[in-house]
Design an enzyme around this catalytic site. Structure first.
Site, mmCIF file in Angstrom:
data_model
loop_
_atom_site.group_PDB
_atom_site.id
_atom_site.type_symbol
_atom_site.label_atom_id
_atom_site.label_comp_id
_atom_site.label_asym_id
_atom_site.label_seq_id
_atom_site.Cartn_x
_atom_site.Cartn_y
_atom_site.Cartn_z
ATOM 1 N N SER A 119 0.904 -1.439 -0.076
ATOM 2 C CA SER A 119 -0.027 -0.099 -0.063
ATOM 3 C C SER A 119 0.933 1.104 -0.088
ATOM 4 O O SER A 119 0.357 2.256 -0.484
ATOM 5 C CB SER A 119 -1.119 -0.232 1.309
ATOM 6 O OG SER A 119 -0.250 -0.196 2.596
ATOM 7 N N HIS A 144 1.503 5.254 4.261
ATOM 8 C CA HIS A 144 0.404 5.638 3.335
ATOM 9 C C HIS A 144 0.831 7.090 2.956
ATOM 10 O O HIS A 144 1.021 7.407 1.709
ATOM 11 C CB HIS A 144 -0.898 5.812 3.848
ATOM 12 C CG HIS A 144 -1.477 4.043 3.824
ATOM 13 N ND1 HIS A 144 -2.616 3.836 4.467
ATOM 14 C CD2 HIS A 144 -0.678 3.006 3.655
ATOM 15 C CE1 HIS A 144 -2.700 2.388 4.453
ATOM 16 N NE2 HIS A 144 -1.609 1.889 4.069
#
Length: 516
Positions: free
Chosen positions: A439, A491
């Site tokens: 991610s 992230h």
């Protein structure tokens, strides 16, 4: 007439297929995993995930073309998938129930004069020794923590306790025991609590477990069950290693059962037929509701093949495509690693943190101790099935737009660079958090995509539509990261680095798009 045709063309083939699948899968489970033990796979995978996953194969190959003969088109979408899903459940649930019943009935009860015989008699699942003694003083304890639930909202705490089993109390002076008794205590709390609150809850949990353990009469047992190939068994093995006095690491781990051996199966056998009956009845009602598509039905009855556009589109997605080759390779590598970990017996829904560390997870104490390769290896690992599924969807959504624009080399470099930089941010922000997942790199790609949208590399109509959806996607995932259990530092780090790289790429890309 229509209903008779539905029974003949759709329902009866479904019944034959379902019964054949349940019987064949149960037989193969008994032959390969129970009787001969040729393969070693986690019980949860054999008993649950394989039945559900494999049941889709006959549905997609044989049943799906028949389902598509029905008029299932709604105003917005096709209901074909719903029918396939219900059919899969109608097959999988009784199959799962059958495996639970098989597991409980496959082992015989070995009557032992003394627990000492457990390693000399033929291996069995159940034992009833006349003479045994369980040492309650010298135990091994292994605490285990993991997050679970939607958006990692739960924080699960487990205490695995193993007690050495001897023939008599006089043998407790030895350093070897004949078996281990496994006892597990569990508690689930909110993952949104602070670290201090979690620590307080853990201390409360250990006190409650200690109180329960002190009052427990461990020598009052009806029979013992050998622990299966489960996550709990892995926890008990770790507890065995923590025992300060006894070192019988290879001794079998047993679970104490106090109910009657004859009643161990409960009503599982009856529930095989009940679940199959309910599923078959629901599916029967469902196929009676829609009408046949007459043109498709005529072609089917004449033996003409009906084109399956949805299946063709899906298969085309799996074929190597020049424009998206790197995206497809990255997806395949991630899936391959996940499948290898599953078949290594490490789990399916989720993986143990220690196992992830062994496979290359990012962890500040290890990474900064000269294991810098973890900055890259962790972006090809995932914590469980939902983790990899959501990341693959996110990668497909952005990769199929960016790769043709950037080119393979730049696209791959951006993916690896933003993934590594996101990993750096993660270990800078978190002291002792085990981090895995692609991610960070995906957010890096979204950062590049966002920068190119804002600098108007794409056509105006495209930019307007995808700018809103991209901002929603990023905001939603970052907000979910605030609920806990998600590496938001990676992230944000990936997103910012990707955005900067996108701004750097923008002038050259703008020139290329103008030339075209």
């Amino acid at each position: 007439m229509q209903h008779i045709k539905k029974l003949k063309i759709i329902y009866f083939p479904f019944l034959v297929m379902a019964i054949s699948f349940i019987v064949l899968y149960t037989f193969l489970n008994w032959l390969f995993f129970i009787k001969t033990e040729i393969f070693t796979v986690k019980d949860s995978i054999i008993n649950f995930w394989f039945p559900f996953g494999l049941s889709w194969i006959p549905i997609l190959i044989w049943l799906r073309p028949r389902i598509n003969l029905l008029e299932l088109k709604g105003r917005n979408d096709s209901y074909s998938f719903l029918y396939q899903f219900i059919a899969a459940l109608a097959i999988a649930i009784p199959t799962i129930t059958a495996q639970i019943y098989l597991e409980k009935t496959s082992g015989t009860l070995k009557q032992l004069i003394t627990i000492k015989q457990i390693n000399s008699v033929e291996k069995s699942k159940y034992y009833r020794p006349k003479k045994f003694y369980i040492d309650k003083k010298n135990i091994g304890v292994y605490p285990h923590f993991e997050v679970s639930g939607k958006y990692n909202k739960n924080f699960d705490m487990d205490l695995y306790v193993t007690l050495p089993v001897f023939e008599s109390k006089s043998e407790t002076n030895n350093t070897e025991c004949y078996a281990w008794l496994g006892v597990k205590y569990s508690k689930t709390i909110s993952n949104r609590l602070s670290e201090q609150e979690k620590e307080a809850e853990y201390q409360k949990f250990t006190k409650e477990s200690q109180k329960n353990f002190d009052s427990k009469n461990v020598n009052q047992v009806s029979y013992f069950e050998r622990a299966g190939n489960t996550d709990d068994n892995d926890g008990f093995k770790e507890a065995v290693k923590e025992n300060p006095k006894y070192n019988s690491i290879d001794a079998p781990i047993l679970i104490a059962r106090n109910e009657s051996f004859e009643n161990r199966t409960g009503n599982e056998f009856t529930w095989i037929f009940i679940t199959f009956g309910i599923g078959s009845f629901v599916w029967f009602i469902m196929i009676l509701i829609p009408k046949f598509n007459q043109s498709k039905l005529r072609r089917f009855e004449k033996g003409n093949k009906i084109p399956d556009k949805e299946l063709k589109d899906f298969l085309d997605l799996l074929k190597p495509q020049k424009e998206y080759l790197i995206t497809q390779i990255i997806i395949l590598i991630n899936i391959l690693i996940f499948v290898i970990m599953v078949f290594s017996g490490l789990g399916f829904l989720s993986f143990n943190g220690q196992d992830l560390l062994k496979w290359g997870a990012n962890f500040r104490p290890s990474t900064t101790n000269s294991e810098w390769w973890r900055l890259l290896t962790n972006i090809f690992l995932h914590g469980g099935i939902m983790h990899i599924f959501s990341n693959i969807i996110g990668l497909i959504m952005v990769g199929f737009f960016l790769e043709p624009l950037l080119g393979r080399t730049k696209y791959l470099l951006v993916y690896l660079l933003t993934g590594a930089l996101a990993s750096c941010i993660s270990i800078w922000w978190y002291d002792t958090t085990i981090s895995v997942g692609t991610s960070g790199a995906i957010f890096g790609l979204y950062g590049v995509f966002l920068a190119l949208l804002l600098t108007k590399i794409f056509p105006p109509d495209f930019s307007k539509a995808f700018l809103i959806s991209t901002l929603i996607f990023i905001s939603y995932n970052l907000l979910m990261g605030l609920t806990g259990g998600i590496d938001n530092a990676a992230h944000i780090g990936g997103l910012l680095n990707g955005f900067i790289i996108g701004l750097i790429f923008s002038p050259n890309l703008k020139k290329k798009t103008k030339i075209r």
